[in-house]
Design an enzyme around this catalytic site. Structure first.
Site, mmCIF file in Angstrom:
data_model
loop_
_atom_site.group_PDB
_atom_site.id
_atom_site.type_symbol
_atom_site.label_atom_id
_atom_site.label_comp_id
_atom_site.label_asym_id
_atom_site.label_seq_id
_atom_site.Cartn_x
_atom_site.Cartn_y
_atom_site.Cartn_z
ATOM 1 N N ARG A 118 0.736 -1.211 0.017
ATOM 2 C CA ARG A 118 0.019 0.035 0.013
ATOM 3 C C ARG A 118 1.001 1.417 -0.040
ATOM 4 N NH1 ARG A 118 -3.799 -1.046 5.202
ATOM 5 N NH2 ARG A 118 -1.863 -1.476 5.990
ATOM 6 N N ASP B 298 0.187 5.514 0.637
ATOM 7 C CA ASP B 298 -0.705 6.351 1.389
ATOM 8 C C ASP B 298 -1.438 7.387 0.234
ATOM 9 O OD1 ASP B 298 -0.457 5.001 3.773
ATOM 10 O OD2 ASP B 298 1.070 6.568 4.535
ATOM 11 N N ARG C 93 6.705 8.489 6.462
ATOM 12 C CA ARG C 93 6.442 10.012 6.695
ATOM 13 C C ARG C 93 6.834 10.430 8.215
ATOM 14 N NH1 ARG C 93 0.719 9.991 4.630
ATOM 15 N NH2 ARG C 93 0.719 11.845 5.560
#
Length: 257
Positions: free
Chosen positions: A49, A51, A210
């Site tokens: 995945r 974001d 992040r």
């Protein structure tokens, strides 16, 4: 039969890779386009995945079709580029071994995060403006503490639902770099105005990169000591770590198999 798709995408128009209700995602667009072209429902499995707003280069995905579904993969790849939304590009589609898995066979993934220190109209879409003075050497000493196998739950988005938060980081470093509009067009800038953070690991948790970048920037600007990283890893407390930086400056750039 199983096929591999290698593609790149600009994440600015997508709510991430994974299909979500009432949201435009890369996986959803790709499945819809393939289903239209092959005239049957197609489910696509990605390498992982990403974001919302996060970009990817040479992303890997796979899908299956029955033995009687015969098609020219080069032509289908060409047609995919014609009907997929802007911001996506399929580079190739090739037949794979039946047991190949885009996610579980990946041994290492690499991300890069871009930071510019002063306002730059040509970097706003794909870089994060961070105007504080930072100590790059101190950030790299802190980043070294991420290397190895650790529980990275302190950098995982709450409710991530991963079976384990253990990851093995093989590279984590900050570097100065020069964007193409500076080197090719002479855009005025100062030394150290542009930074890039590279991190590689066997796997990543949701929002992990992040959060790591935001934490290291706190160290670089002097809010925290470099040994804070060790304390965070031991604590497993996401609330104790730094804030997550925006997703638009993050690129998944490498997947090893």
């Amino acid at each position: 039969m199983r096929y591999i798709i290698r593609l790149s995408y600009d994440g600015s128009s997508f709510s991430g890779w994974q299909i979500q209700p009432n949201a435009t995602t890369v996986q959803g667009c790709l499945e819809s386009a393939l289903s239209t072209l092959l005239k049957r429902p197609i489910e696509v499995t990605g390498a992982g995945r990403t974001d919302a707003k996060v970009n990817a280069i040479n992303y890997i995905a796979h899908f299956d079709v029955p033995e009687d579904c015969i098609f020219d993969s080069e032509k289908v790849a060409y047609k995919l580029n014609a009907i997929l939304p802007r911001g996506t590009r399929v580079h190739e589609m090739v037949q794979a071994k039946e047991d190949f898995h885009a996610r579980f066979d990946a041994t290492e993934r690499g991300y890069r995060y871009f930071v510019h220190r002063k306002k730059d109209p040509f970097m706003e879409s794909y870089s994060y403006q961070f105007t504080f003075d930072v100590d790059v050497e101190k950030m790299n000493r802190a980043a070294e503490k991420l290397l190895g196998t650790h529980d990275f739950s302190c950098f995982e988005k709450l409710g991530g639902n991963n079976k384990t938060s253990i990851c093995t980081v093989t590279e984590a470093k900050w570097e100065h770099w020069t964007p193409s509009h500076v080197s090719a067009l002479g855009y005025p800038c100062g030394e150290g105005d542009y930074l890039v953070f590279t991190i590689k690991a066997d796997r990543f948790l949701r929002n992990m990169v992040r959060a790591v970048v935001g934490t290291l920037l706190d160290v670089g600007r002097g809010k925290k000591d470099e040994n804070w990283i060790e304390e965070l890893l031991k604590s497993g407390d996401r609330c104790a770590a730094g804030e997550s930086v925006p997703g638009n400056a993050l690129f998944l750039f490498e997947i090893q198999y």
